[in-house]
Design a protein around this motif. Sequence first.
Motif, short mmCIF file in Angstrom:
data_model
loop_
_atom_site.label_atom_id
_atom_site.label_comp_id
_atom_site.label_asym_id
_atom_site.label_seq_id
_atom_site.Cartn_x
_atom_site.Cartn_y
_atom_site.Cartn_z
N ILE A 20 0.84 -1.20 0.00
CA ILE A 20 0.00 0.00 0.00
C ILE A 20 0.87 1.25 0.00
O ILE A 20 0.63 2.19 -0.77
CB ILE A 20 -0.98 -0.02 1.19
N PHE A 21 1.91 1.26 0.85
CA PHE A 21 2.82 2.42 0.88
C PHE A 21 3.50 2.63 -0.47
O PHE A 21 3.64 3.76 -0.93
CB PHE A 21 3.88 2.26 1.98
N THR A 45 7.96 -9.81 -1.88
CA THR A 45 7.07 -10.89 -2.32
C THR A 45 7.75 -12.24 -2.17
O THR A 45 7.12 -13.23 -1.76
CB THR A 45 6.62 -10.66 -3.77
N LEU A 46 9.04 -12.30 -2.47
CA LEU A 46 9.76 -13.56 -2.30
C LEU A 46 9.84 -13.96 -0.83
O LEU A 46 9.74 -15.15 -0.50
CB LEU A 46 11.17 -13.46 -2.91
N ILE A 93 8.99 -9.66 -16.80
CA ILE A 93 9.19 -11.11 -16.72
C ILE A 93 9.10 -11.56 -15.27
O ILE A 93 8.46 -12.56 -14.95
CB ILE A 93 10.54 -11.51 -17.36
N MET A 94 9.74 -10.80 -14.39
CA MET A 94 9.69 -11.14 -12.96
C MET A 94 8.27 -11.06 -12.44
O MET A 94 7.85 -11.90 -11.65
CB MET A 94 10.61 -10.23 -12.16
N LEU A 95 7.51 -10.07 -12.87
CA LEU A 95 6.10 -9.95 -12.47
C LEU A 95 5.33 -11.20 -12.87
O LEU A 95 4.59 -11.77 -12.05
CB LEU A 95 5.47 -8.72 -13.11
N ASN A 96 5.50 -11.64 -14.09
CA ASN A 96 4.80 -12.84 -14.55
C ASN A 96 5.22 -14.08 -13.78
O ASN A 96 4.39 -14.91 -13.43
CB ASN A 96 5.02 -13.03 -16.05
N ILE A 136 -2.66 -8.45 -7.10
CA ILE A 136 -3.18 -7.19 -7.62
C ILE A 136 -2.18 -6.05 -7.32
O ILE A 136 -1.91 -5.21 -8.19
CB ILE A 136 -4.56 -6.87 -7.02
N SER A 137 -1.61 -6.03 -6.13
CA SER A 137 -0.64 -5.01 -5.78
C SER A 137 0.59 -5.10 -6.69
O SER A 137 1.10 -4.07 -7.15
CB SER A 137 -0.21 -5.17 -4.32
#
Length: 143
Positions: A20-21, A45-46, A93-96, A136-137
């Motif tokens: 959120i930040f 995330t990891l 690519i990392m997002l996917n 979503i974030s």
Amino acid sequence: MFSKINFQYLLSYFGIIPYIFIMIDKSFFNKFDIIILNQFSIYYTLIIFVFIGSANWNLREKIPNYLVIYGFIPSLISLILIFLTLFSIKTIIMLNILIFILITQLFLDLKIIYRESTHKFIFYKVRLPLTLLIIISLIIILS
């Protein structure tokens, strides 16, 4: 009132606060470098991915070997993804990859960990909504 609140669930939802930040900063303030925010989002995330995998361990009792291996796999995948990030893999690519591993972990958790009806509440009230919020974030932050 507080006796009805499970603080583990509440603390789990606090894990969304850094996302959120970051979204607020990227949308309004632009105080931090976008590259740093993107890298932080990936690494954070990891950490969550590894934590979810290890959350199924119970060191006080013997658990089946497949659960030990299943809990270790996120650490191994994260190690590989950290190396890929250090070698400047593209953000898209990392997002996917992150979205794919989070969805895969969610599906496998439903089939392996939360298959008993007593655990379904945790899955649908905590695990599923949090994973969807993280995905979503990530889409908002990294795109």
